[in-house]
Design an enzyme around this catalytic site. Sequence first.
Site, PDB file in Angstrom:
ATOM      1  N   ALA A  88       0.770  -1.151  -0.246  1.00 19.10           N
ATOM      2  CA  ALA A  88      -0.024   0.085   0.423  1.00 19.10           C
ATOM      3  C   ALA A  88       0.728   1.464   0.117  1.00 19.10           C
ATOM      4  O   ALA A  88       0.110   2.399  -0.075  1.00 19.10           O
ATOM      5  CB  ALA A  88      -0.873   0.195   1.260  1.00 19.10           C
ATOM      6  N   SER A  89       1.855   1.271   0.080  1.00 18.50           N
ATOM      7  CA  SER A  89       2.734   2.485  -0.149  1.00 18.50           C
ATOM      8  C   SER A  89       2.804   3.082  -1.268  1.00 18.50           C
ATOM      9  O   SER A  89       2.869   4.362  -1.576  1.00 18.50           O
ATOM     10  CB  SER A  89       4.713   1.925  -0.074  1.00 18.50           C
ATOM     11  OG  SER A  89       5.003   0.631  -1.003  1.00 18.50           O
ATOM     12  N   ASN A 113      -2.776  -6.863  -2.946  1.00 14.48           N
ATOM     13  CA  ASN A 113      -1.959  -6.010  -4.065  1.00 14.48           C
ATOM     14  C   ASN A 113      -0.536  -6.305  -4.257  1.00 14.48           C
ATOM     15  O   ASN A 113      -0.788  -5.817  -5.555  1.00 14.48           O
ATOM     16  CB  ASN A 113      -2.873  -4.592  -3.842  1.00 14.48           C
ATOM     17  CG  ASN A 113      -1.795  -3.571  -4.576  1.00 14.48           C
ATOM     18  OD1 ASN A 113      -2.590  -3.324  -5.338  1.00 14.48           O
ATOM     19  ND2 ASN A 113      -0.972  -2.928  -3.937  1.00 14.48           N
ATOM     20  N   TYR A 169       5.067 -14.044 -14.517  1.00 19.17           N
ATOM     21  CA  TYR A 169       3.981 -12.801 -13.541  1.00 19.17           C
ATOM     22  C   TYR A 169       2.503 -12.969 -14.030  1.00 19.17           C
ATOM     23  O   TYR A 169       2.219 -13.513 -13.292  1.00 19.17           O
ATOM     24  CB  TYR A 169       4.514 -11.502 -14.699  1.00 19.17           C
ATOM     25  CG  TYR A 169       3.651 -10.675 -14.243  1.00 19.17           C
ATOM     26  CD1 TYR A 169       3.914 -10.264 -12.836  1.00 19.17           C
ATOM     27  CD2 TYR A 169       2.658 -10.483 -14.479  1.00 19.17           C
ATOM     28  CE1 TYR A 169       3.018  -9.325 -12.537  1.00 19.17           C
ATOM     29  CE2 TYR A 169       1.740  -8.856 -13.983  1.00 19.17           C
ATOM     30  CZ  TYR A 169       1.496  -8.844 -12.775  1.00 19.17           C
ATOM     31  OH  TYR A 169       1.181  -7.791 -12.841  1.00 19.17           O
ATOM     32  N   ALA A 199       1.865 -16.108 -15.092  1.00 16.21           N
ATOM     33  CA  ALA A 199       1.481 -17.527 -14.737  1.00 16.21           C
ATOM     34  C   ALA A 199       0.916 -17.526 -13.191  1.00 16.21           C
ATOM     35  O   ALA A 199       0.459 -18.526 -12.684  1.00 16.21           O
ATOM     36  CB  ALA A 199       2.794 -18.846 -14.906  1.00 16.21           C
ATOM     37  N   LYS A 230      -0.103 -15.021 -11.451  1.00 15.18           N
ATOM     38  CA  LYS A 230      -1.657 -14.642 -11.303  1.00 15.18           C
ATOM     39  C   LYS A 230      -2.882 -15.382 -11.945  1.00 15.18           C
ATOM     40  O   LYS A 230      -3.950 -14.906 -11.775  1.00 15.18           O
ATOM     41  CB  LYS A 230      -1.773 -13.230 -12.806  1.00 15.18           C
ATOM     42  CG  LYS A 230      -0.629 -12.199 -11.762  1.00 15.18           C
ATOM     43  CD  LYS A 230      -0.841 -11.631 -10.597  1.00 15.18           C
ATOM     44  CE  LYS A 230      -0.045 -10.108 -10.358  1.00 15.18           C
ATOM     45  NZ  LYS A 230      -0.319  -9.715  -8.924  1.00 15.18           N
TER      46      LYS A 230
HETATM   47  N1  LIG Z   1       0.424  -1.312 -12.806  1.00 21.94           N
HETATM   48  C1  LIG Z   1       0.876  -2.151 -13.803  1.00 21.94           C
HETATM   49  O1  LIG Z   1       0.670  -2.346 -15.101  1.00 21.94           O
HETATM   50  C2  LIG Z   1      -0.431  -3.175 -12.916  1.00 21.94           C
HETATM   51  C3  LIG Z   1      -0.925  -4.371 -14.565  1.00 21.94           C
HETATM   52  C4  LIG Z   1      -1.297  -5.670 -14.094  1.00 21.94           C
HETATM   53  C5  LIG Z   1      -1.435  -5.382 -12.481  1.00 21.94           C
HETATM   54  N2  LIG Z   1      -0.784  -4.623 -12.135  1.00 21.94           N
HETATM   55  C6  LIG Z   1      -0.731  -5.446 -10.684  1.00 21.94           C
HETATM   56  O2  LIG Z   1      -1.283  -4.630  -9.218  1.00 21.94           O
HETATM   57  C7  LIG Z   1      -0.425  -4.642  -7.968  1.00 21.94           C
HETATM   58  C8  LIG Z   1       0.513  -3.437  -7.964  1.00 21.94           C
HETATM   59  O3  LIG Z   1       1.472  -3.209  -8.702  1.00 21.94           O
HETATM   60  P1  LIG Z   1       1.982  -1.705  -8.062  1.00 21.94           P
HETATM   61  O4  LIG Z   1       2.165  -1.115  -9.642  1.00 21.94           O
HETATM   62  O5  LIG Z   1       0.628  -0.612  -8.127  1.00 21.94           O
HETATM   63  O6  LIG Z   1       3.091  -1.641  -8.060  1.00 21.94           O
HETATM   64  P2  LIG Z   1       4.359  -1.232  -7.532  1.00 21.94           P
HETATM   65  O7  LIG Z   1       4.259   0.395  -7.968  1.00 21.94           O
HETATM   66  O8  LIG Z   1       5.289  -1.335  -7.520  1.00 21.94           O
HETATM   67  O9  LIG Z   1       4.356  -1.500  -5.574  1.00 21.94           O
HETATM   68  C9  LIG Z   1       4.375  -2.420  -4.959  1.00 21.94           C
HETATM   69  C10 LIG Z   1       4.070  -2.377  -3.346  1.00 21.94           C
HETATM   70  O10 LIG Z   1       4.043  -3.375  -3.645  1.00 21.94           O
HETATM   71  C11 LIG Z   1       5.244  -4.001  -2.665  1.00 21.94           C
HETATM   72  N3  LIG Z   1       5.786  -5.171  -2.750  1.00 21.94           N
HETATM   73  C12 LIG Z   1       6.119  -5.761  -3.385  1.00 21.94           C
HETATM   74  N4  LIG Z   1       6.672  -7.012  -2.678  1.00 21.94           N
HETATM   75  C13 LIG Z   1       6.366  -6.762  -1.484  1.00 21.94           C
HETATM   76  C14 LIG Z   1       6.603  -7.492  -0.155  1.00 21.94           C
HETATM   77  N5  LIG Z   1       7.518  -8.873  -0.632  1.00 21.94           N
HETATM   78  N6  LIG Z   1       6.239  -7.802   0.804  1.00 21.94           N
HETATM   79  C15 LIG Z   1       5.564  -6.363   1.304  1.00 21.94           C
HETATM   80  N7  LIG Z   1       4.837  -5.545   0.572  1.00 21.94           N
HETATM   81  C16 LIG Z   1       5.653  -5.665  -1.168  1.00 21.94           C
HETATM   82  C17 LIG Z   1       6.182  -2.463  -2.757  1.00 21.94           C
HETATM   83  O11 LIG Z   1       6.352  -1.988  -1.311  1.00 21.94           O
HETATM   84  P3  LIG Z   1       7.665  -1.444  -0.589  1.00 21.94           P
HETATM   85  O12 LIG Z   1       6.900   0.201  -1.263  1.00 21.94           O
HETATM   86  O13 LIG Z   1       7.997  -1.206   0.571  1.00 21.94           O
HETATM   87  O14 LIG Z   1       8.452  -1.620  -2.079  1.00 21.94           O
HETATM   88  C18 LIG Z   1       4.156  -1.441  -2.899  1.00 21.94           C
HETATM   89  O15 LIG Z   1       3.926  -1.143  -2.052  1.00 21.94           O
HETATM   90  C19 LIG Z   1       0.643  -5.841  -8.454  1.00 21.94           C
HETATM   91  O16 LIG Z   1       0.192  -7.200  -7.965  1.00 21.94           O
HETATM   92  C20 LIG Z   1       0.890  -5.739  -9.975  1.00 21.94           C
HETATM   93  O17 LIG Z   1       0.677  -7.192 -10.169  1.00 21.94           O
HETATM   94  C21 LIG Z   1      -0.341  -3.459 -11.872  1.00 21.94           C
END
Ligand SMILES: NC(=O)c1ccc[n+]([C@@H]2O[C@H](COP(=O)([O-])OP(=O)(O)OC[C@H]3O[C@@H](n4cnc5c(N)ncnc54)[C@H](OP(=O)(O)O)[C@@H]3O)[C@@H](O)[C@H]2O)c1
Length: 255
Positions: free
Chosen positions: A16-17, A91, A160, A162, A164
Amino acid sequence: MQAYNFIGKNVLITGASRGIGRATALAFAQNGAKVGLNYRSNDEAAKHTLKELPGKGHQLFKRDISQKEETRALIQDFVKAYGQLDVLVNNAGISIFHEIDQVDFDHWTHAWEKTFETNLFAAANLCYWTAQSMMKSGGGHIVNVSSRGAFRGEPTKPAYGASKAALNAMSQSLAKKLAPHKIYIGVVAPGFTETEMAAKTLTPEERENLLRESPFKRMAQPEEVAHAILFLASESAAYSSGTIIDVNGASYLRS
Ligand SMILES: NC(=O)c1ccc[n+]([C@@H]2O[C@H](COP(=O)([O-])OP(=O)(O)OC[C@H]3O[C@@H](n4cnc5c(N)ncnc54)[C@H](OP(=O)(O)O)[C@@H]3O)[C@@H](O)[C@H]2O)c1
């Protein structure tokens, strides 16, 4: 965004950061929830997000959920702090490039292990501990964040895609199993969304191509994904348990 009533609800969001998790935390707080923000390491981003949330009672929960014991500790800490967990949003996710015709075997196996630890096993373990808690408290909602990549393939990041697809299947299995306990499970499958994850993994040319995929000619905004998450976490979505909502600007339409 104010469209739902989460007053009196305690919500835990992993990752959530930043990005989608941050937008989801803001949306829940704007709709009256108390929000627990899990993150792994980025203290600065997490504190910044916490400060932005309207209302009171929000907290940070720094835990690396890819470690299985941390998932138990996270749910225990949350329940100790809030008394009850009403909504879990799985998430947090990672994506690692590992093209089969370009990487050595160590890179290949590392990518599969790391991706599955965070994107699938962490979510499964958090579902386990959350279900134990919700079965005692009378129910709740779990929303898992998947991806368009589960359906259309991810040639440069096969682990990735797989992970999801497995997350979708797990969510649907648990939706059936947990319905009698009034625990409802939904999935949101975004396409490319304007976050750090998307920004980091795209070259300018890829970005251009990608914008052409959607007839909207743009990426999703994190707030649009958050909106679908809040719907699935709301009381009125109980009978939608087991569903997967696409938020991909009609870029990939599955039957
Ligand atoms: N962005 C896209 O285009 C997209 C498309 C489809 C699906 N998604 C999915 O949507 C979700 C969020 O994506 P996003 O783009 O918002 O990601 P992001 O901006 O990269 O942020 C990832 C978040 O996950 C946290 N995180 C990663 N590994 C962790 C762990 N082992 N323990 C606790 N926290 C962890 C990070 O914490 P830190 O800040 O501490 O690193 C950060 O808060 C993901 O599941 C992603 O696969 C994203």
